[in-house]
Design a protein around this motif. Structure first.
Motif, PDB file in Angstrom:
ATOM      1  N   VAL A  66      36.870  39.463  37.379  1.00 52.96           N
ATOM      2  CA  VAL A  66      37.003  40.773  37.877  1.00 52.96           C
ATOM      3  C   VAL A  66      36.220  41.723  36.951  1.00 52.96           C
ATOM      4  N   GLN A 126      34.803  45.884  35.813  1.00 53.44           N
ATOM      5  CA  GLN A 126      35.231  47.347  35.722  1.00 53.44           C
ATOM      6  C   GLN A 126      33.970  48.030  35.155  1.00 53.44           C
ATOM      7  N   GLY A 138      37.007  52.206  38.615  1.00 54.71           N
ATOM      8  CA  GLY A 138      38.182  50.872  38.853  1.00 54.71           C
ATOM      9  C   GLY A 138      37.868  49.661  38.761  1.00 54.71           C
ATOM     10  N   LEU A 139      38.868  48.896  39.305  1.00 54.71           N
ATOM     11  CA  LEU A 139      38.775  47.409  39.121  1.00 54.71           C
ATOM     12  C   LEU A 139      37.823  46.893  40.468  1.00 54.71           C
ATOM     13  N   TRP A 156      37.079  43.014  42.019  1.00 52.85           N
ATOM     14  CA  TRP A 156      36.983  41.453  41.966  1.00 52.85           C
ATOM     15  C   TRP A 156      35.323  41.286  42.400  1.00 52.85           C
ATOM     16  N   SER A 213      35.950  34.071  42.879  1.00 54.64           N
ATOM     17  CA  SER A 213      36.797  33.089  42.522  1.00 54.64           C
ATOM     18  C   SER A 213      36.570  31.656  42.773  1.00 54.64           C
ATOM     19  N   TYR A 273      34.463  31.866  46.223  1.00 50.47           N
ATOM     20  CA  TYR A 273      34.118  32.963  47.019  1.00 50.47           C
ATOM     21  C   TYR A 273      33.622  34.110  45.916  1.00 50.47           C
ATOM     22  N   PHE A 331      36.198  40.597  33.224  1.00 52.76           N
ATOM     23  CA  PHE A 331      37.264  40.064  32.994  1.00 52.76           C
ATOM     24  C   PHE A 331      37.550  38.533  33.614  1.00 52.76           C
TER      25      PHE A 331
END
Lengths: 107, 116
Positions: B37, B39, B44-45, B47, B50, B59, B95
């Motif tokens: 993820v 930022q 904001g965050l 994604w 994954s 993905y 992150f």
């Protein structure tokens, strides 16, 4: 892509008050919604998963509710350490998406 | 206790490449999806990507498809993000996070700055 819209963008309250944060999804996410808390300079922390389940270590003053497209994070009585930014996030489909965040600030 | 430690961040020119790594410990790495993820500064965050436990499913965020590649080495308990053709808008703290649904916990992040 599922869009999550949080409101309000900023919430100004005093310690001891009740906070109500909203997250609305552009389509149903069932109950697959989480809430994260982020303090300045820190990584986010999971508070609530699957709409209403407190993660390990989440104080009982935090509660989550909702299903489908409308969700709420409630903090029953604000503690000084609760002032932070809160994000909702869905895990119903790919790509995973986050709301834009609600900043909870001290009034 | 779960520990996730990112490395490999830094300054890179537009169009350049960078590889982030995440060293995981304190849990059974092979039993969990893993996620990146990001930022952007003051934002904001978002994604990014994954990967399934065995690497068989991946993905990506649309804007990074074809440029970023997520991978994992289960023998070394490590997660990577290869980032190519970097753009200014990729500037962010990245992150590493355990899990693929409502991921937690998060590493402290690695700063990637794309600038000339």
């Amino acid at each position: 892509e599922i869009v999550l819209t949080q409101s309000p963008a900023t919430l100004s309250l005093s310690p001891g008050e009740r906070a109500t944060l909203s997250c609305r999804a552009s389509q149903s996410v069932s109950s697959y919604l989480a809430w994260y808390q982020q303090k300045p300079g820190q990584a986010p922390r999971l508070l609530i998963y699957d709409a209403s389940n407190r993660a390990t270590g989440t104080p009982a003053r935090f509660s989550g509710s909702g299903s489908g497209t409308d969700f709420t994070l409630t903090i029953s009585s604000l503690a000084p350490e609760d002032f932070a930014v809160y994000y909702c996030q869905q895990r119903t489909s790919w790509p995973r998406t986050f709301g834009q965040g609600t900043k909870l600030e001290i009034k | 206790e779960v520990h996730l430690v990112e490395s490999g961040g830094g300054l890179v020119q537009p169009g350049g490449s960078l590889r982030l790594s995440c060293a995981a410990s304190g849990f059974t790495f092979t039993s969990y999806w893993m996620t990146w993820v990001r930022q952007a500064p003051g934002k904001g965050l978002e994604w990014v990507a994954s990967i399934k436990e065995d690497g068989s499913e991946k993905y990506y965020l649309d804007s990074v498809k074809g440029r970023f590649t997520i991978s994992r080495d289960n023998a070394k308990n490590s997660l990577d993000l290869q980032m190519n053709s970097l753009r200014a808008e990729d500037t962010a703290v990245y992150f590493c996070v355990k899990g693929g649904g409502s991921p937690s916990p998060w590493g402290q992040g690695a700063l990637v700055t794309v600038s000339s």
